[in-house]
Structures are given as C-alpha cells and as structure tokens.
Design a protein around this motif. Structure first.
Motif, mmCIF file in Angstrom:
data_model
loop_
_atom_site.group_PDB
_atom_site.id
_atom_site.type_symbol
_atom_site.label_atom_id
_atom_site.label_comp_id
_atom_site.label_asym_id
_atom_site.label_seq_id
_atom_site.Cartn_x
_atom_site.Cartn_y
_atom_site.Cartn_z
ATOM 1 N N GLY A 10 28.264 25.172 0.756
ATOM 2 C CA GLY A 10 29.299 24.201 0.456
ATOM 3 C C GLY A 10 29.853 24.380 -0.943
ATOM 4 N N LEU A 11 28.970 24.640 -1.897
ATOM 5 C CA LEU A 11 29.402 24.855 -3.275
ATOM 6 C C LEU A 11 30.342 26.048 -3.378
ATOM 7 N N SER A 12 30.022 27.127 -2.684
ATOM 8 C CA SER A 12 30.867 28.327 -2.747
ATOM 9 C C SER A 12 32.249 28.047 -2.189
ATOM 10 N N VAL A 13 32.323 27.271 -1.127
ATOM 11 C CA VAL A 13 33.621 26.911 -0.550
ATOM 12 C C VAL A 13 34.430 26.099 -1.556
ATOM 13 N N GLY A 14 33.792 25.100 -2.165
ATOM 14 C CA GLY A 14 34.506 24.259 -3.129
ATOM 15 C C GLY A 14 34.987 25.035 -4.336
ATOM 16 N N VAL A 15 34.135 25.907 -4.868
ATOM 17 C CA VAL A 15 34.519 26.717 -6.026
ATOM 18 C C VAL A 15 35.697 27.628 -5.673
ATOM 19 N N ALA A 16 35.692 28.152 -4.453
ATOM 20 C CA ALA A 16 36.785 29.036 -4.025
ATOM 21 C C ALA A 16 38.122 28.296 -4.002
ATOM 22 N N TYR A 17 38.128 27.058 -3.546
ATOM 23 C CA TYR A 17 39.381 26.293 -3.527
ATOM 24 C C TYR A 17 39.814 25.932 -4.944
ATOM 25 N N GLY A 18 38.843 25.603 -5.809
ATOM 26 C CA GLY A 18 39.190 25.343 -7.198
ATOM 27 C C GLY A 18 39.754 26.573 -7.873
ATOM 28 N N ALA A 19 39.174 27.741 -7.583
ATOM 29 C CA ALA A 19 39.651 28.985 -8.180
ATOM 30 C C ALA A 19 41.037 29.352 -7.679
ATOM 31 N N GLY A 20 41.373 28.902 -6.482
ATOM 32 C CA GLY A 20 42.689 29.192 -5.931
ATOM 33 C C GLY A 20 43.824 28.631 -6.759
ATOM 34 N N GLU A 21 43.508 27.655 -7.606
ATOM 35 C CA GLU A 21 44.521 27.049 -8.484
ATOM 36 C C GLU A 21 44.754 27.852 -9.756
ATOM 37 N N MET A 22 43.919 28.860 -10.011
ATOM 38 C CA MET A 22 43.963 29.553 -11.288
ATOM 39 C C MET A 22 44.875 30.777 -11.301
ATOM 40 N N GLY A 23 45.459 31.121 -10.169
ATOM 41 C CA GLY A 23 46.417 32.225 -10.124
ATOM 42 C C GLY A 23 45.799 33.602 -10.172
ATOM 43 N N LEU A 24 44.526 33.749 -9.782
ATOM 44 C CA LEU A 24 43.888 35.064 -9.759
ATOM 45 C C LEU A 24 44.326 35.820 -8.513
ATOM 46 N N SER A 25 44.471 37.142 -8.644
ATOM 47 C CA SER A 25 44.878 37.938 -7.489
ATOM 48 C C SER A 25 43.794 37.974 -6.424
ATOM 49 N N SER A 26 42.533 37.878 -6.852
ATOM 50 C CA SER A 26 41.432 37.932 -5.892
ATOM 51 C C SER A 26 40.958 36.553 -5.457
ATOM 52 N N ALA A 27 41.568 35.493 -5.952
ATOM 53 C CA ALA A 27 41.188 34.135 -5.573
ATOM 54 C C ALA A 27 42.452 33.323 -5.294
ATOM 55 N N SER A 28 42.715 33.063 -4.040
ATOM 56 C CA SER A 28 43.890 32.310 -3.645
ATOM 57 C C SER A 28 43.490 31.332 -2.559
ATOM 58 N N LEU A 29 44.434 30.498 -2.152
ATOM 59 C CA LEU A 29 44.150 29.569 -1.068
ATOM 60 C C LEU A 29 43.814 30.339 0.205
ATOM 61 N N LYS A 30 44.493 31.463 0.403
ATOM 62 C CA LYS A 30 44.214 32.258 1.595
ATOM 63 C C LYS A 30 42.789 32.793 1.571
ATOM 64 N N SER A 31 42.340 33.296 0.415
ATOM 65 C CA SER A 31 40.973 33.813 0.336
ATOM 66 C C SER A 31 39.949 32.688 0.503
ATOM 67 N N ALA A 32 40.276 31.485 0.015
ATOM 68 C CA ALA A 32 39.381 30.339 0.200
ATOM 69 C C ALA A 32 39.279 29.973 1.680
ATOM 70 N N LEU A 33 40.396 30.054 2.390
ATOM 71 C CA LEU A 33 40.382 29.775 3.827
ATOM 72 C C LEU A 33 39.556 30.815 4.577
ATOM 73 N N ILE A 34 39.680 32.075 4.152
ATOM 74 C CA ILE A 34 38.894 33.139 4.788
ATOM 75 C C ILE A 34 37.400 32.891 4.565
ATOM 76 N N LEU A 35 37.038 32.494 3.341
ATOM 77 C CA LEU A 35 35.641 32.179 3.059
ATOM 78 C C LEU A 35 35.168 31.017 3.927
ATOM 79 N N THR A 36 36.020 30.019 4.092
ATOM 80 C CA THR A 36 35.682 28.867 4.932
ATOM 81 C C THR A 36 35.394 29.299 6.360
ATOM 82 N N ILE A 37 36.228 30.181 6.882
ATOM 83 C CA ILE A 37 36.020 30.686 8.241
ATOM 84 C C ILE A 37 34.708 31.458 8.326
ATOM 85 N N GLY A 38 34.443 32.292 7.303
ATOM 86 C CA GLY A 38 33.206 33.066 7.292
ATOM 87 C C GLY A 38 31.973 32.183 7.264
ATOM 88 N N ILE A 39 31.981 31.173 6.400
ATOM 89 C CA ILE A 39 30.851 30.246 6.327
ATOM 90 C C ILE A 39 30.704 29.493 7.646
#
Length: 271
Positions: free
Chosen positions: A137-166
């Motif tokens: 759960g923590l990893s999912v939450g951190v991924a969504y928070g990171a999606g706000e930071m504008g990183l190329s490797s961390a976006s809302l799409k990557s957070a959604l992919i992580l959610t699906i994987g978990i």
C-alpha cells in the motif's frame, strides 16, 4: 484514463488505488466459496508469479524514479545515497516489525517470529500477511505522490501500472491466507473475512504514502526506495520461500520469471 480520476488530489487517487488492491485480495480470498482444499502446486505458481511482479515493480516503479529524483535534486556524485539509504531502511523496518509483532515464519512454516505468544496459527498467519501488505500500500501511495513531481519515470500512468501489478499479485495472496484457514475447518465466511481484512492496511498505507511525499517533498527519493526495499524484503522472506519448499521449485521459478516479464513489459511499454 478517466478525467475525474486524473483531476483528483494524489492522496485521493492513492486511496482509491488502495481500495482496488484490497478488492483484488478480497477476490482472491473468495475462492474459499468454491474450494475447500489448497492446490499446493497452483498456490506455489501464484506465489512465484506474485514475487516476479513485485521485484520488477520495485525497480521500474520505485527505485528508478528514486534515482532520477536524486540526480535532479543536486546530489551530484552522491545521488546514489538517498536510494541506498531508503532501500536499506525499508528492509530493516519490516525486520523490526517482524521482531516485535508475533507472526508466522514463512521459511519454516511452523515457527513464529517475534515475541513468544499463545496466539493461534491462524492469527499468526493473518498478522504475517497483514504486516507484509503494508509496504504494498505504501508503494502505491508513494507512486501517486511522485506522479505530481514531473519525473519521466514517475507519472500517473506508471502509478496506475503499479496499482494493477500489486492488484494482480494480491489475488494469490488472498488465497494464501483464506484457503489454509478454510482447510483447517473454519467456516467459509470466517476464512474469507480474514483473507480480505489482511489487505485493509493497504488502503491506509496508500493514503499515508501519498500524503507524506506531497507534504515533505524532500523525502521522495527516500520514500520511493524505502517502499522498494520493503517489497523486496517481502519477496525474499515470504513469497519466494513459500513457493520453493513444496517440491514445485521449477514451475514456481518459471512463474516468477513470467511475473517479472509481465510487470517489466507493462512498465516499459506503457509507462
């Protein structure tokens, strides 16, 4: 992606994602209404598959963004420091939790970690899986928070992919708890309720992770790698030993490779 979800605050996005991963656990737990006994080979395959997903997610969805954020944050040649510190702390944190909270030792299957206790094996198994669900759960939450930071490797799409994987790896996790409880003679409803309840902590972890990194952005690289370290700890201590100690080593290992390949494909191809 649905517009209303995109416009939500990352904390609410993470909370909804946590609800989704909990629901996947509930679906996995619901197999007790169809079967009474555990198919050991199938369970080992599913545990291996889940471990592969988590290992891949730990790098592409968590460690890679942590490294990128550190490199962009002015750490210079020491940009490896936050990811390393966070990664190690994630594993140490779960080990400490195991030491202070009595729970089932997956490596021995009969032993108990933590202080001496008179709790039943069912309760110990529930506590073990609940403890190990928190970093997911923590990893999912951190991924969504990171999606706000504008990183190329961390976006809302990557957070959604992580959610699906978990969510995918939570399907066998729910079964891994509810089926043994059912096999021990417990009623179906009791086995199901314990199985799904073990993942409620993921909703809390998701909301907490997103809140922390959006409120204190300096901890982002540490939080991302912390979640990665905790997930790797779970894989090495729980999922891999559980899949390798019942005579199904080869198929469980192949399943791990397939899970890793699937998550890697999702992250690289769609992230």
């Amino acid at each position: 992606m649905i517009n209303w979800f995109i416009e939500l605050n990352p904390i609410f996005q993470a909370t909804l994602a946590g609800v989704f991963t909990w629901a996947c656990t509930a679906v996995g737990s619901a197999v007790v209404y169809l079967f009474r006994d555990v198919n050991r080979k199938l369970l080992d395959i599913m545990n291996g598959f889940a471990a592969g997903i988590m290992i891949a997610a730990s790098f592409w969805s968590l460690l890679a963004p942590s490294i990128e954020y550190s490199q962009a944050g002015g750490y210079g040649k020491f940009s490896f420091v936050p990811p390393v510190i966070g990664f190690l702390l994630g594993g140490v944190f779960l080990r400490l939790i195991d030491a202070v909270v009595p729970n089932m030792d997956f490596a021995s299957k009969t032993g108990v970690e933590g202080p001496r206790t008179s709790l039943s094996p069912t309760t110990l198994l529930f506590l073990a899986i609940t403890i190990h669900n928190f970093p997911e759960g923590l990893s999912v939450g951190v991924a969504y928070g990171a999606g706000e930071m504008g990183l190329s490797s961390a976006s809302l799409k990557s957070a959604l992919i992580l959610t699906i994987g978990i969510g995918l790896q939570n399907l066998p996790e729910g079964s891994a708890l509810s089926m043994p409880i059912r096999s021990s003679g417990a009623p179906k409803n009791h086995a199901f309720n314990l199985g799904q309840a073990s993942a409620l902590v993921e909703i809390i972890g998701a909301a907490l992770g997103a809140w922390l990194v959006t409120q204190v952005t300096i901890i982002l690289p540490y939080a991302l790698s912390f979640a990665a370290g905790a997930m790797i700890f779970v894989c090495v201590e729980e999922l891999i030993p559980e899949s390798q100690t019942n005579g199904n080593n080869d198929v469980a290992t192949i399943a791990l490779l397939c899970g890793f390949a699937l998550m890697m494909s999702l992250d690289v191809g769609l992230g």
